[in-house]
Scaffold this motif. Structure first.
Motif, short mmCIF file in Angstrom:
data_model
loop_
_atom_site.label_atom_id
_atom_site.label_comp_id
_atom_site.label_asym_id
_atom_site.label_seq_id
_atom_site.Cartn_x
_atom_site.Cartn_y
_atom_site.Cartn_z
N SER A 325 -45.48 6.02 -54.31
CA SER A 325 -45.23 4.73 -53.98
C SER A 325 -43.89 4.21 -54.60
N HIS A 326 -43.29 3.41 -53.57
CA HIS A 326 -41.99 3.01 -54.22
C HIS A 326 -41.51 1.67 -53.02
N GLN A 327 -40.65 0.84 -53.59
CA GLN A 327 -40.45 -0.27 -53.00
C GLN A 327 -39.05 0.19 -51.61
N THR A 328 -39.48 -0.57 -50.57
CA THR A 328 -38.52 0.08 -49.24
C THR A 328 -37.07 -0.35 -49.84
N GLY A 329 -36.27 0.73 -49.88
CA GLY A 329 -34.84 0.62 -50.23
C GLY A 329 -34.40 0.60 -51.86
N ALA A 330 -35.59 0.83 -52.53
CA ALA A 330 -35.46 0.91 -53.92
C ALA A 330 -34.45 2.08 -54.26
N ASP A 331 -33.56 1.83 -55.46
CA ASP A 331 -32.79 3.01 -55.87
C ASP A 331 -33.53 3.90 -56.80
N ALA A 332 -34.14 4.91 -56.66
CA ALA A 332 -34.70 5.88 -57.29
C ALA A 332 -33.97 6.22 -58.60
N PHE A 333 -32.82 6.21 -58.56
CA PHE A 333 -32.03 6.48 -59.81
C PHE A 333 -31.93 5.28 -60.73
N ALA A 334 -32.20 4.09 -60.37
CA ALA A 334 -32.00 3.10 -61.18
C ALA A 334 -33.16 3.03 -62.41
N LEU A 335 -34.26 3.27 -62.24
CA LEU A 335 -35.39 3.46 -63.35
C LEU A 335 -35.94 4.73 -63.25
N PRO A 336 -36.74 5.14 -64.45
CA PRO A 336 -37.45 6.38 -64.69
C PRO A 336 -38.60 6.26 -63.50
N ALA A 337 -39.15 7.38 -62.94
CA ALA A 337 -40.29 7.59 -62.06
C ALA A 337 -41.38 7.62 -62.97
N VAL A 338 -42.56 7.03 -62.64
CA VAL A 338 -43.90 6.94 -63.49
C VAL A 338 -44.89 7.57 -62.81
N ILE A 339 -45.42 8.63 -63.49
CA ILE A 339 -46.33 9.52 -63.24
C ILE A 339 -47.73 9.46 -63.82
N LEU A 340 -48.53 9.23 -62.79
CA LEU A 340 -49.96 8.75 -63.37
C LEU A 340 -50.85 9.95 -63.58
N CYS A 341 -51.30 10.40 -64.91
CA CYS A 341 -52.11 11.60 -65.09
C CYS A 341 -53.88 11.28 -64.92
N ASN A 342 -54.21 11.88 -64.30
CA ASN A 342 -55.84 12.02 -64.05
C ASN A 342 -56.61 11.40 -65.12
N ILE A 343 -57.40 10.71 -64.97
CA ILE A 343 -58.48 10.15 -66.05
C ILE A 343 -59.59 11.24 -65.89
N GLY A 344 -60.03 11.94 -66.77
CA GLY A 344 -61.10 12.94 -66.75
C GLY A 344 -61.06 13.64 -65.46
N ALA A 345 -61.95 13.86 -64.65
CA ALA A 345 -62.17 14.52 -63.62
C ALA A 345 -62.00 13.52 -62.18
N ASN A 346 -61.83 12.39 -62.47
CA ASN A 346 -61.59 11.46 -61.37
C ASN A 346 -60.21 11.65 -60.77
N HIS A 347 -60.46 11.63 -59.34
CA HIS A 347 -59.35 12.01 -58.46
C HIS A 347 -58.18 11.03 -58.67
N ARG A 348 -57.04 10.73 -58.03
CA ARG A 348 -55.96 10.07 -58.38
C ARG A 348 -56.07 8.59 -58.36
N VAL A 349 -57.03 8.05 -57.48
CA VAL A 349 -57.25 6.69 -57.51
C VAL A 349 -57.44 5.94 -59.03
N GLY A 350 -57.93 6.89 -59.61
CA GLY A 350 -58.57 6.35 -61.07
C GLY A 350 -59.77 5.52 -61.05
#
Length: 645
Positions: A325-350
């Motif tokens: 997910s990213h804002q249209t036209g956002a500079d990927a180098f401006a901020l760190p990327a955020v990675i969301l790690c699975n909660i238990g065995a629940n799939h990526r929606v959390g």
């Protein structure tokens, strides 16, 4: 529809994620093409899998994927999808909050999409619980040729009452200190159910649906009984006794084992899926087919989030699937990327779609956010030892490393903030220790700092008691002592664990004293030293807890009260929320949590970016600039605070 020719058998049969539906509110689907080489042809029938609601959707997700695989191997084309306002699908905002008609239309859209993608002549529908009720009510309108219902909700009114009873049994507090929330009105409301929207309008629409009062379906029906509560499906069979087509009632066990309290405990009902597939195959014979085309689908969806446009791109790397997910036209180098790690065995929606909300919110603020399934979860490949739902798999850290390499290669992400809740926090912590690309950790209700070989979740649960905060308050209630006298409380286990906690807290007091007197970290335990080293490396550490959660006791045992062993640092933030629970179930707490994380990360990394730029020009500017920021409305205090502010 445009197509691409692929000679590879594996590519032909790989499930394919895609966006479909209205451009303003797309849904996410998984297309399982018929495995014509395995089956010996195509059955020219597509099967739409209609999911259940809320928690039942989460725990049955893996089973749904396996059902789609069973059917595809038998020559059926399959579509498994998320309704709007559920899973990964976009939200449809409306004043009334009515969802039943919306979800019925979603099923119709999915059937149309499958017909177009696969070129099938016929459509069959499968549904579990609420998904079964919805499927049965739209089957005639899409000219379905077969209907498969598993433990269907027969009466929408009774189901709504059942859900309200479950909500009333919840231990969640309704009254919350107003300073903790974004809005004083954000409390547990009557229009939510275990973290999901369940409005009065939805309940009203549900109350109008009753399978026993509908005309008998003019198509073959497969009806799978529950094995935990008996008799409900028999009532439906009696109501449909004049059914002119074949109706098969199956009593195979497997429902209860699939619908466990936690996704990691769920067992795929392979015997039921096989019986269902065999039954359906009788009505749709195989047809020889010379070749197969892979349809070109949409990989990117554009969503309006507040006043910004957020793009969500379906990605795959090293056999793992996710969404960036990213804002249209956002500079990927401006901020760190955020990675969301699975909660238990629940799939990526959390849980309660927490990660979907968080990802889209952070994307709207300029971050690139990846929510993905590690190996063994969701649609990602199995673990190296061919396991699924292995919450603490040793390969998880390698999976996170692969995710970072992927984000670096495709989006040029400069560094990473790993974010996780419970077991997701543990995996983020381990990855942060190993990988210097990690510039920040957001750890929510982390319950363990070390997982030993041979440990199991079941054993940990048996050995774990509730928080000390809980027992202190419980002792003041008369009903607690009544339960103790009746032998309904394991007093010996609780007392033993509380004494061990006291011992660990005394140890941290000695560690704190030794550290202050000797000005050395040698007196600290290994976990505390790890966190001190992360802070010294420049890693932003955000530790978030529900105030009465067991994770607070675990944290206190490692770092002392209010994490005092970690010392004072602007890079360490400790945050408490009251009135929620371990997974932040109340919707007010989800909103407050997402708001806090977004504001904190944006403040800290905007500052770090300004400091880095200023350091090139004038070495003395950064300290003056930080002082100015620290006195602003977005001040973040170092290691402090009992409650969220």
């Amino acid at each position: 529809m445009a197509t691409q020719q692929y000679p590879s058998k594996d590519i032909l049969y790989t499930p394919q994620a895609f966006w479909f539906g209205d451009a303003a509110s797309p849904m996410l689907g998984w297309y399982h093409p018929a495995r014509i080489r395995d089956a010996g042809g195509s059955r020219r029938c597509g099967v739409v899998l209609c999911p259940p609601f809320g928690h039942e959707y989460m725990v049955s997700y893996l089973a749904y994927k396996h059902l789609a695989t069973h059917l595809a191997k038998a020559g059926f084309d399959v579509c498994f999808f998320d309704y709007n306002n559920t899973g990964d699908a976009a939200d449809v905002a409306d004043a009334g909050g009515e969802r039943i008609e919306l979800w019925q239309n979603n099923i119709r859209q999915a059937a149309t999409q499958l017909r177009q993608m696969a070129g099938v002549e016929h459509i069959a529908l499968f549904g579990l619980r609420l998904g079964a009720l919805l499927a049965a009510t739209v089957a005639a309108s899409i000219d379905a040729k077969a209907l498969m219902l598993m433990a269907p909700v027969i009466s929408g009114r009774a189901y709504a009452r059942e859900m309200l009873v479950l909500r009333s049994m919840s231990s969640l507090q309704k009254d919350v200190e107003t300073e903790q929330t974004i809005d004083p009105n954000h409390v547990v409301t009557d229009d939510e159910l275990t973290g999901y929207e369940f409005s009065a309008a939805t309940r009203s629409s549900l109350g109008k649906l009753d399978l026993s009062k509908l005309p008998a379906p003019a198509m073959p029906v497969f009806l799978q009984e529950r094995d935990d509560i008996t008799g409900q499906e028999a009532r439906l069979v009696q109501a449909w006794h004049h059914h002119d087509h074949a109706l098969q009632l199956s009593a195979l066990p497997g429902y209860a084992a699939m619908m466990r309290e936690d996704a990691h405990d769920t067992e795929v009902p392979h015997a039921i899926w096989q019986e269902m597939q065999t039954w359906l195959a009788r009505y749709f014979p195989l047809h020889e087919i010379a070749s197969r085309d892979i349809p070109v689908t949409n990989d990117i969806a554009s969503l309006r989030i507040a006043n910004t446009i957020v793009e969500e791109e379906l990605v795959e790397f090293e056999g793992m699937t996710g969404i960036v997910s990213h804002q249209t036209g956002a500079d990927a180098f401006a901020l760190p990327a955020v990675i969301l790690c699975n909660i238990g065995a629940n799939h990526r929606v959390g849980n309660h779609r927490l990660y979907v909300t968080l990802a889209r919110s952070l994307a709207g603020q300029g971050f690139y956010v990846l929510r993905f399934d590690k190996s063994g979860i969701g649609y990602s490949r199995t673990t190296p030892d061919d396991q699924e739902n292995d919450v603490h798999a040793a390969s998880s850290v390698d999976d996170l490393s692969s995710a970072m390499y992927f984000m670096q290669g495709k989006y040029h992400s400069p560094s990473f903030v790993l974010t996780g809740l419970c077991s997701g926090a543990y995996m983020a912590y381990l990855s942060g220790l190993r990988d210097e690309r990690v510039s920040g950790l957001v750890l929510m209700n982390q319950l363990t700092y070390r997982w030993r070989a041979g440990d199991t979740i079941e054993a940990r649960k048996k050995a774990t008691i509730k928080s000390t905060h809980y027992y202190v308050h419980a002792m003041a209630r008369g009903d607690t002592w009544k339960r103790v006298l009746k032998g309904q409380v394991d007093f010996r286990q609780i007392t033993g664990n509380l004494l061990r906690r006291i011992g660990k807290r005394l140890r941290t007091q000695w560690q704190s004293l030794g550290t202050r007197l000797m000005h050395s970290n040698l007196f600290l335990g290994q976990v505390a030293r790890n966190f001190k080293n992360l802070e010294a490396r420049g890693t932003e550490l955000v530790l978030i807890y529900e105030a009465s959660d067991t994770a607070v006791d675990v944290m206190t045992e490692q770092f002392g009260r209010h994490a005092r062993l970690l010392g004072q640092s602007e890079r360490i933030c400790l945050k408490f929320f009251k009135g929620a629970d371990h997974t932040f179930t109340p919707r007010w707490s989800q909103l407050a949590l997402v708001d806090f994380i977004g504001r904190h990360l944006l403040h800290r990394y905007s500052y770090r970016q300004q400091e880095s730029l200023a350091a090139i020009a004038t070495p003395v500017a950064p300290q003056r600039r930080f002082d100015a920021i620290a006195s602003s409305d977005h001040q973040v205090k170092p290691v402090s605070a009992d409650v969220a502010e």
